[in-house]
Design an enzyme around this catalytic site. Structure first.
Site, short mmCIF file in Angstrom:
data_model
loop_
_atom_site.label_atom_id
_atom_site.label_comp_id
_atom_site.label_asym_id
_atom_site.label_seq_id
_atom_site.Cartn_x
_atom_site.Cartn_y
_atom_site.Cartn_z
N HIS A 1 9.00 -35.64 35.04
CA HIS A 1 8.56 -35.61 36.43
C HIS A 1 7.21 -36.26 36.65
O HIS A 1 7.00 -36.95 37.64
CB HIS A 1 8.51 -34.15 36.88
N HIS A 2 6.30 -36.04 35.73
CA HIS A 2 4.94 -36.53 35.98
C HIS A 2 4.31 -36.85 34.63
O HIS A 2 4.44 -36.08 33.68
CB HIS A 2 4.14 -35.43 36.68
N ARG B 1 0.69 -30.23 35.12
CA ARG B 1 0.26 -30.30 36.53
C ARG B 1 0.94 -29.21 37.34
O ARG B 1 2.17 -29.05 37.25
CB ARG B 1 0.63 -31.66 37.13
N ARG C 1 12.10 -22.19 45.19
CA ARG C 1 11.72 -20.97 44.47
C ARG C 1 10.58 -20.26 45.20
O ARG C 1 10.57 -19.04 45.32
CB ARG C 1 11.33 -21.31 43.03
N ARG D 1 5.47 -25.15 35.43
CA ARG D 1 6.68 -25.96 35.20
C ARG D 1 7.06 -26.05 33.73
O ARG D 1 8.24 -26.01 33.39
CB ARG D 1 6.45 -27.37 35.75
N HIS E 1 9.97 -31.23 34.91
CA HIS E 1 10.16 -30.36 36.08
C HIS E 1 11.40 -29.52 35.81
O HIS E 1 12.43 -30.06 35.40
CB HIS E 1 10.34 -31.21 37.34
N GLU F 1 10.04 -27.24 44.47
CA GLU F 1 9.49 -25.95 44.08
C GLU F 1 9.53 -24.97 45.25
O GLU F 1 9.59 -23.75 45.06
CB GLU F 1 8.03 -26.16 43.67
#
Ligand code: ADP
Length: 693
Positions: free
Chosen positions: A627-628, A667, A503, A524, A487, A500
């Protein structure tokens, strides 16, 4: 006075002093007293003794060697998890102090109170074993009520303690700014732990360490006001080494993991009449879901229609495929997109509406659905899922970790699990794995992506990849397992993710030179890569007061102390060491781009509703963080787990971050929540049908 008389008097005085000194040495042998000042040298039994106490990041261990003369001859202190520049730096100073004073009663190092207290307490325990006795007498307090304060995750935490002469009788904690469903669990759980153990030497609530430590620090402050010598408080109660009891539980469906996917599945299956058991390794629910701040992507929803937003399931699918570098399993993406609008309706039906629709990175249209009041979507949903589960009487077995799937000739018929007290066999007709990803498991990260070794992670503590490992053990195939998302906006000191939406609502990114360097709303991975190319591999996210006023999540960043505030752009620039004239020029160009709706520099065309012109102005220093984990267990469109031969593993279903294929190589923001709600429902629908067969 003649000189002879004078000499006699001096001689007598000398003899007297010498006699007292001799008697003192012979008769008044110093006794161990950790609370006493000065040397206790010569009073301990030779040998090596170790004491342990709870520090800032974990156990602090003090090992003292008592020499033949009964004095402390060497001190070893280990506290690997203390903050290096604070507690870690204090350890050598504390070690020298113990040696110098030959006592555990040393001055703490300012700014490192928790580590200092832990060292004193551990040293005191070691000395007690070496023949000291004072700590065996226990603590004493001046009866009354005292209040201490310490900085928590989101602001001050206040602890009010009531003590009688030798016991802690009541503890009240106020931590209104702690993170919902994370820090708030520590606020409710820590007082009982402390009262039961009658000491500040208790474990922090896992995943809520900062709040837990703040509570302990504030309590120490209050107890000190009550006249307590903290080193006399008892040690952490030893974990009973009692053998665990075997226990069997029968149900229709066992769901492993009480994050978003698991709770959705539990509610949906229970509403269809199934007896469900939910296992959760942590003392609370929520997992990574709690941390989701943006919203949920969904297309063709009634909210979009009501707000005049033109969107389509097809565009949603294409955006997701493009964001995922076309690596995604298109069939799974189609299931997610086609069921997203009904998932929004389902959330309405259980009292968790997401009516605020906005833009998010990688989306062609305004598609991300968020709570009306601007609060973070994850904590909002977790609270509502828990309420609904309560209403339905769904049992969550907390602090119970699934360890193994039970297979009967290849059909999955349950789960083995364990808690502190029990070894469970959970017999079920179907198992749903909803254990989340592996972002918090450094070994797995390094196994699949050695280049990410040591990268900060935003993941919850339970994101250990257990479901992936358990599924692999029964033959499950894995997909895209090396696809790990960074991220782009993670504050590195706290691992706090800057949503997010900041932004999306109009913030820009600038580098240390004060210049924009990318379209901030690209995917990302692209924005993260662009940041890593800047000086120092970081950037600043810049926004104004108007943006802050419209986004509740920002209050958390401000109260945590990670934002820098400036009355003017120039003022802000100076504080972050950026050339003020360059930043002022960057802002002017950006505001013109917003006015003309034309970002000539980087082609940004979303999140440009408002310019950044209303002071004060804010900056947060950020860099990429894990992050993921996009990869995971292979599933089909019914959430059935697929083995390495391409066959369904009967009885085994998976949903959420534990699975791979939905997000491909990247993602896009808002798709994790879509994933957990849609596939949580699909997995439970399939499991219900399987049970009924
Ligand atoms: P998702 O977004 O896919 O729902 P989350 O991270 O939100 O995933 O939730 C996963 C949950 O599963 C977390 O609460 C985590 O603590 C829990 N969990 C992970 N491994 C186990 C395990 N072995 N046993 C029980 N619970 C687990």
């Amino acid at each position: 006075m003649n000189s002879d008389i004078m000499r006699v008097r001096i001689l007598r005085a000398l003899v007297c002093v010498l006699t007292i000194a001799l008697l003192t040495t012979l008769v008044i042998k110093p006794k161990f007293d950790p609370s006493a000042n000065g040397s206790a040298s010569g009073s301990y039994t030779p040998g090596t003794y170790t004491g342990v106490a709870n520090g800032f990041g974990g156990d602090v261990e003090v090992t003292l060697t008592i020499g033949d003369n009964g004095g402390i001859s060497s001190v070893e202190i280990t506290g690997a998890n203390e903050t290096p520049e604070v507690g870690g730096a204090a350890i050598p100073i504390l070690k020298d102090s113990i040696l110098e004073k030959q006592s555990a009663d040393i001055d703490g190092v300012s700014g490192a109170t928790i580590t200092s207290t832990a060292v004193k307490s551990a040293a005191s325990k070691a000395l007690a074993q070496a023949g000291g006795s004072a700590s065996a007498e226990g603590p004493s307090f001046t009866p009354g009520t005292y209040t201490g304060t310490a900085k928590g995750f989101g602001g001050d935490v206040e602890v009010t303690v009531t003590v009688s002469e030798s016991t802690i009788d009541d503890i009240q904690v106020v931590g209104d700014h702690e993170t919902e469903n994370i820090g708030t669990f520590a606020v409710s759980m820590m007082p009982d732990r402390i009262l039961e153990a009658q000491t500040t030497d208790v474990d922090a609530v896992a995943g809520a360490t900062v709040t837990s430590k703040a509570i302990l620090l504030a309590l120490q402050d209050a107890l000190t006001q009550a006249g307590c010598d903290l080193s006399t408080l008892p040690s952490k109660p030893a974990k009973d080494n009692v053998a665990k009891t075997d226990k069997t539980v029968d149900c229709d469906i066992v769901i492993v993991g009480a994050g978003g996917a698991g709770m959705t599945a539990a509610i949906n299956a229970t509403e269809q009449g199934k007896k469900v058991v939910v296992l959760e390794m942590m003392p609370y629910a929520g997992g990574n879901t709690t941390k989701a701040t943006g919203g949920m992507n969904a297309a063709e929803t009634h909210y979009q229609k009501e707000q005049g937003i033109d969107d389509s399931v097809e565009t949603f699918i294409e955006d997701t495929m493009e964001g995922g570098h076309q690596m995604n399993n298109r069939d799974l993406v189609t299931v997610m997109a086609e069921n997203s609008a009904s998932a929004i309706d389902w959330l309405d039906s259980i009292g968790a509406p997401l009516p605020k629709v906005g833009f998010s990175g990688g989306a062609t249209n305004a598609r991300i659905h968020a709570p009306e009041d601007g609060s973070g979507v994850g904590a909002y949903l977790v609270t509502r899922f828990l309420n609904k589960m309560d209403d339905l009487g769904i049992e969550v077995m907390y602090e119970t970790k699934a360890t193994e799937l039970i297979s009967d000739n290849g059909t999955i018929v349950g789960v083995k699990a364990e808690s502190d007290e029990f070894n469970y066999t959970i017999n079920a007709k179907a198992v749903i794995l909803a254990t989340g990803g592996f972002g918090n498991n450094q070994d797995m990260i390094v196994k699949y992506r050695s280049d990410l070794k040591g990268t900060v992670s935003t993941s919850a503590p339970g994101a250990m990849g257990d479901g992936i490992v358990m599924a692999e053990e029964v033959g499950a195939d894995l997909v895209d397992i090396d696809q790990i998302q960074l991220h782009p906006t993670v504050e590195q000191g706290t691992s706090m993710l800057i949503t997010e939406s900041v932004r999306g609502d109009g913030a820009i990114l600038v580098n240390q030179e004060g210049k924009r360097f990318t379209n901030e709303l690209l995917t990302r991975d692209v924005v993260s890569a662009a940041e890593l190319e800047q000086t120092g591999g970081y950037a600043y996210i810049i926004f104004d007061q108007r943006l802050r006023d419209g986004l509740k999540a920002i209050e958390k960043y401000v109260s945590t102390g990670i934002t820098v505030q400036g009355d003017s752009i120039e003022d802000l620039a100076e504080q972050i060491d950026v050339d003020p004239s360059v930043l002022a020029e960057t802002m002017k160009t950006w505001n013109e781009a917003v006015a003309n709706q034309n970002d000539a520099e980087f082609g940004r065309d979303t999140g440009m509703e408002n310019d950044l012109s209303v002071g004060p102005f804010y900056a947060i220093k950020i860099a990429p963080g894990i992050h993921h984990t996009m990869g995971g267990v292979k599933i089909d469109t019914k959430c059935q787990v697929i083995n390495t031969d391409g066959q369904v593993i009967p009885g085994l279903y998976a949903a959420g971050e534990v699975t791979g294929g939905v997000h491909g190589g990247n993602r896009i923001g808002g798709n994790a929540v879509a994933d957990i709600v849609v596939f949580g429902q699909v997995a439970s629908d399939s499991a219900v049908k399987y049970c009924d067969k």
